[in-house]
Design a protein around this motif. Sequence first.
Motif, PDB file in Angstrom:
ATOM      1  N   TYR A   1      76.200  -6.450   7.109  1.00 31.91           N
ATOM      2  CA  TYR A   1      75.816  -7.765   6.588  1.00 31.91           C
ATOM      3  C   TYR A   1      75.966  -7.835   5.071  1.00 31.91           C
ATOM      4  O   TYR A   1      76.233  -8.897   4.502  1.00 31.91           O
ATOM      5  CB  TYR A   1      74.387  -8.110   7.013  1.00 31.91           C
ATOM      6  CG  TYR A   1      73.291  -7.461   6.200  1.00 31.91           C
ATOM      7  CD1 TYR A   1      72.809  -8.078   5.037  1.00 31.91           C
ATOM      8  CD2 TYR A   1      72.721  -6.258   6.583  1.00 31.91           C
ATOM      9  CE1 TYR A   1      71.805  -7.490   4.286  1.00 31.91           C
ATOM     10  CE2 TYR A   1      71.718  -5.663   5.851  1.00 31.91           C
ATOM     11  CZ  TYR A   1      71.257  -6.283   4.701  1.00 31.91           C
ATOM     12  OH  TYR A   1      70.266  -5.713   3.956  1.00 31.91           O
ATOM     13  N   GLU A   2      75.844  -6.684   4.386  1.00 32.26           N
ATOM     14  CA  GLU A   2      75.955  -6.669   2.921  1.00 32.26           C
ATOM     15  C   GLU A   2      77.345  -7.082   2.450  1.00 32.26           C
ATOM     16  O   GLU A   2      77.510  -7.581   1.343  1.00 32.26           O
ATOM     17  CB  GLU A   2      75.618  -5.281   2.388  1.00 32.26           C
ATOM     18  CG  GLU A   2      74.178  -4.849   2.627  1.00 32.26           C
ATOM     19  CD  GLU A   2      73.925  -3.439   2.136  1.00 32.26           C
ATOM     20  OE1 GLU A   2      74.932  -2.724   1.857  1.00 32.26           O
ATOM     21  OE2 GLU A   2      72.751  -3.040   2.032  1.00 32.26           O
TER      22      GLU A   2
ATOM     23  N   MET B   1      68.144 -12.522  10.218  1.00 34.04           N
ATOM     24  CA  MET B   1      68.650 -11.372  10.959  1.00 34.04           C
ATOM     25  C   MET B   1      67.495 -10.465  11.368  1.00 34.04           C
ATOM     26  O   MET B   1      66.648 -10.087  10.546  1.00 34.04           O
ATOM     27  CB  MET B   1      69.673 -10.592  10.146  1.00 34.04           C
ATOM     28  CG  MET B   1      70.375  -9.535  10.982  1.00 34.04           C
ATOM     29  SD  MET B   1      71.929  -8.966  10.280  1.00 34.04           S
ATOM     30  CE  MET B   1      71.332  -8.081   8.866  1.00 34.04           C
TER      31      MET B   1
ATOM     32  N   TRP C   1      73.360 -12.617   1.505  1.00 35.43           N
ATOM     33  CA  TRP C   1      72.106 -12.832   2.231  1.00 35.43           C
ATOM     34  C   TRP C   1      70.930 -12.791   1.251  1.00 35.43           C
ATOM     35  O   TRP C   1      70.938 -12.044   0.276  1.00 35.43           O
ATOM     36  CB  TRP C   1      71.904 -11.756   3.289  1.00 35.43           C
ATOM     37  CG  TRP C   1      72.927 -11.751   4.384  1.00 35.43           C
ATOM     38  CD1 TRP C   1      74.213 -11.305   4.299  1.00 35.43           C
ATOM     39  CD2 TRP C   1      72.744 -12.212   5.719  1.00 35.43           C
ATOM     40  NE1 TRP C   1      74.851 -11.445   5.495  1.00 35.43           N
ATOM     41  CE2 TRP C   1      73.965 -12.007   6.410  1.00 35.43           C
ATOM     42  CE3 TRP C   1      71.687 -12.773   6.430  1.00 35.43           C
ATOM     43  CZ2 TRP C   1      74.153 -12.334   7.737  1.00 35.43           C
ATOM     44  CZ3 TRP C   1      71.854 -13.096   7.761  1.00 35.43           C
ATOM     45  CH2 TRP C   1      73.079 -12.892   8.401  1.00 35.43           C
ATOM     46  N   SER C   2      69.912 -13.569   1.534  1.00 38.07           N
ATOM     47  CA  SER C   2      68.697 -13.583   0.706  1.00 38.07           C
ATOM     48  C   SER C   2      67.589 -12.822   1.425  1.00 38.07           C
ATOM     49  O   SER C   2      67.375 -13.018   2.627  1.00 38.07           O
ATOM     50  CB  SER C   2      68.236 -15.023   0.459  1.00 38.07           C
ATOM     51  OG  SER C   2      69.232 -15.768  -0.194  1.00 38.07           O
ATOM     52  N   GLN C   3      66.920 -11.952   0.688  1.00 38.36           N
ATOM     53  CA  GLN C   3      65.784 -11.226   1.251  1.00 38.36           C
ATOM     54  C   GLN C   3      64.546 -12.103   1.121  1.00 38.36           C
ATOM     55  O   GLN C   3      64.194 -12.542   0.023  1.00 38.36           O
ATOM     56  CB  GLN C   3      65.580  -9.903   0.508  1.00 38.36           C
ATOM     57  CG  GLN C   3      64.555  -8.982   1.134  1.00 38.36           C
ATOM     58  CD  GLN C   3      65.129  -8.187   2.288  1.00 38.36           C
ATOM     59  OE1 GLN C   3      66.317  -7.877   2.276  1.00 38.36           O
ATOM     60  NE2 GLN C   3      64.298  -7.873   3.260  1.00 38.36           N
TER      61      GLN C   3
ATOM     62  N   CYS D   1      62.898 -10.087   6.072  1.00 43.43           N
ATOM     63  CA  CYS D   1      64.250 -10.018   6.626  1.00 43.43           C
ATOM     64  C   CYS D   1      65.231 -10.717   5.692  1.00 43.43           C
ATOM     65  O   CYS D   1      64.839 -11.292   4.672  1.00 43.43           O
ATOM     66  CB  CYS D   1      64.296 -10.662   8.012  1.00 43.43           C
ATOM     67  SG  CYS D   1      63.807 -12.394   8.030  1.00 43.43           S
ATOM     68  N   VAL D   2      66.515 -10.671   6.054  1.00 44.28           N
ATOM     69  CA  VAL D   2      67.543 -11.356   5.275  1.00 44.28           C
ATOM     70  C   VAL D   2      67.946 -12.630   6.009  1.00 44.28           C
ATOM     71  O   VAL D   2      67.970 -12.686   7.240  1.00 44.28           O
ATOM     72  CB  VAL D   2      68.772 -10.453   5.048  1.00 44.28           C
ATOM     73  CG1 VAL D   2      68.395  -9.270   4.174  1.00 44.28           C
ATOM     74  CG2 VAL D   2      69.369  -9.971   6.364  1.00 44.28           C
ATOM     75  N   VAL D   3      68.276 -13.694   5.211  1.00 48.78           N
ATOM     76  CA  VAL D   3      68.565 -15.000   5.802  1.00 48.78           C
ATOM     77  C   VAL D   3      69.798 -15.620   5.134  1.00 48.78           C
ATOM     78  O   VAL D   3      70.171 -15.255   4.016  1.00 48.78           O
ATOM     79  CB  VAL D   3      67.357 -15.951   5.666  1.00 48.78           C
ATOM     80  CG1 VAL D   3      66.129 -15.373   6.341  1.00 48.78           C
ATOM     81  CG2 VAL D   3      67.069 -16.270   4.197  1.00 48.78           C
ATOM     82  N   LEU D   4      70.393 -16.574   5.848  1.00 48.19           N
ATOM     83  CA  LEU D   4      71.503 -17.381   5.340  1.00 48.19           C
ATOM     84  C   LEU D   4      71.287 -18.823   5.779  1.00 48.19           C
ATOM     85  O   LEU D   4      70.717 -19.069   6.855  1.00 48.19           O
ATOM     86  CB  LEU D   4      72.845 -16.893   5.899  1.00 48.19           C
ATOM     87  CG  LEU D   4      73.506 -15.650   5.303  1.00 48.19           C
ATOM     88  CD1 LEU D   4      74.759 -15.313   6.102  1.00 48.19           C
ATOM     89  CD2 LEU D   4      73.852 -15.866   3.835  1.00 48.19           C
TER      90      LEU D   4
ATOM     91  N   SER E   1      78.990 -19.606   5.150  1.00 55.10           N
ATOM     92  CA  SER E   1      79.382 -18.471   4.310  1.00 55.10           C
ATOM     93  C   SER E   1      80.090 -17.368   5.094  1.00 55.10           C
ATOM     94  O   SER E   1      80.651 -16.448   4.497  1.00 55.10           O
ATOM     95  CB  SER E   1      78.148 -17.882   3.614  1.00 55.10           C
ATOM     96  OG  SER E   1      77.166 -17.521   4.569  1.00 55.10           O
TER      97      SER E   1
END
Length: 751
Positions: free
Chosen positions: A737-738, A677, A743-745, A624-627, A645
């Motif tokens: 979200y992009e 997410m 975001w980091s995968q 998933c993608v994270v922040l 962010s």
Amino acid sequence: MSMVSPPAVYETGRNHKPSQLTVTTEPARTEPDSVPVHTLCAICSAFADSCKELDVLQFAKYDIKIENFPGLADVQYSLGTIQQLLSGYRKCHLCTLILSSWKFLDGVVLEELDPSAEVIMNLQMKESWNRVTVTYSSAAEDFGGRFRIPCSENLDISEAYLLRLRTSPRHSCDNVPILKHWLNTCLRDHGGCRSFQTKSTLGRREFPTRILDVMGDRTKLVCDTKSLQESEYVSLSHMWGNPNNGHQICLKESLVSQFRKDIAEDTLSKIYREAIRWTRLLGYRYIWIDSLCIIQDSKTDWNHEASRMALVYGNAVLNMSYLFPPDDEHIREREDPRYWMPCILRVGKPGRTVWIAHSNPPASWLKQDAWPLLKRGWVYQERMLCTRNIYLGHSNLVWECNATHLDELLSNAKHTELSSNDKRDRYYTKGDLLFCLQNLPPPRLNLIVDEKDEDCEWFSLSAWVTMWTAIVNDYRLKALSFEKDRIIAFAGFARMVSNLSGLSYVAGSWLETLQPFLLWSFSPHSAYDKTPQRDLSSKILVDDGSAISSAPSWSWFSAPVYDEARKLKWHADSFLFEDDTARFKCKHCYWARVLRAEHNGEDLRDAQDSLFYDFDGLRIVLDCVVLPAKLTMNKELKVGLRIESLMGTEGLQLQYDHDDPDVNTVDNLPDGAIVAMIAEFRKFSKETEDQSPPVQHILMGLALVPSADQNTWKRIGLWVLEMNPADPSSYYNGPLYETLAAWSQKQIHIV
């Protein structure tokens, strides 16, 4: 009173013989403790014989629809006076049926009605006379009872049984014939029930470890059941009652030898004695009762047997459910079975049988939310596991199998279904569950992510998510004597669902459709509970998670349980699946991918059956993608979430529900939080065309902090982001979200 001549399209009823009914002003001779049924007084017999509309129902050549019989839409008949009806009360079936419909109206006292007032039967035709009212009018009052007058050449088998009877027991505990009829009908005719029993146990025809032998007039414990594998047995669901009141005798290690010789029945509670009596009357020799077949002071034996509930109840030919605790002294007897039973007006020889019945009886005994037994956690799975259930202890017997739901006097017990306008609060039957599981696509990881672009498959997935979340909330409402049992008291039911569907059980959810089951939140200020977050003084914390500390943080089993705030809010259910428009426009959604579930480092598929109740070492791995994020607390001590962010983004609204409502100082807030997410979807207005821009983007996910295990994360809450700009046309056509942040995968392990 207006009379209607019979239309030319019906054959004369010259062969109708009123004498086929027992017509008398006095009760026929009956067996002790039973009453005659379908007997009519002279006035009611005259109505049944002379009513031309009944001729239509009995003898019409064509379908009985109003368009085929003009002029029969609304007719009236006089049934005499109140005094005449009262003279037939508890003698004539129809008089008793009519007066009973008034008896249960608020403020109506039969003895105080004007004896000279006329009683009118209004027949309102709609296909059949299913809108029938019998009214009473005086200067002071005006009310009526509602009935239906059906007819059929091929009666429903359960209703046909009631219409064949000539007597009915006064007491439900004496109605052995109808229970035998229900059971034999199911065993003989219900292929779906037989299939359910086979599939839910994977065909494992196993006898319980121990069983009670009640042959003759003695009861004893059988510990060697290997030779009994082809025998049949019944089981019992019950409430133990207060052990201090002496209502409960149970098996202990020191009593095994004694129980194998004999169990003195006078030492058993009334519930056990009644269950044994029914077992013998039904012709069975063996019955399984938990407290007499599981060694209660042996933790090893208790754990072993508790893990076998899917087989124990799944293989029982019948489960007897006693609705009230043994120390309940309230007598629940019916006054007269003719209050509720349908009454024959015409015997279908020749033609159709015609009868009259309540259209919507005030059957208080069928309200399941008033049945104490069904408030218990262990009973939830017992009820669902057994193919056939009979409910004992109330004024009427009630039968439930996968095919039918029947009442001893009313036949169809549809009134037992608890429903709500909110699908998430519905009560689902085994039939509902089976239908839903049968329509699921073949099991595979990420069913939600990889769903085909077909409305039917997406609908079946959404129905499954909606049903399972409702089941979870229903189960969380159930009480347990020991909250630590909440996981294992659900394990047998989970095993049954897994056997029927092929889905992989992971701590209260299902691996193949895991994503929406991660999106739950609990807080006392949720949509289900209007109490302010910090005002918990009126609530008792039944369990804060310590009793079931083995539950993973992402599992709903880890959510705290309060006495009045047990339900969870399911965000995927609320925002996605309940929205019919969005349901079929989710192909551009983002979903995190489930890579696998691990148990102590091994892939879940290599794990043992113990994973239905032992969650130690269970984790999930998501892609998933994270922040990065930070937890905050305001003056009202409400925990919040800050995603640096995303700050300053116009039209962005953040909602956060923290899992622990008892955090009361900033010092207790953990550091190093991230947001992961799980889902993003675009919500379209119902009025827009397919090519129009969405009116809202919704992002949902988990708040996580580092756990004690290296390189793993622990859930601490759930967040929802909603984007509502003034100009919908400004929406980005890809995943939102992009455009919001970098975001980091990542692949993250959540424990």
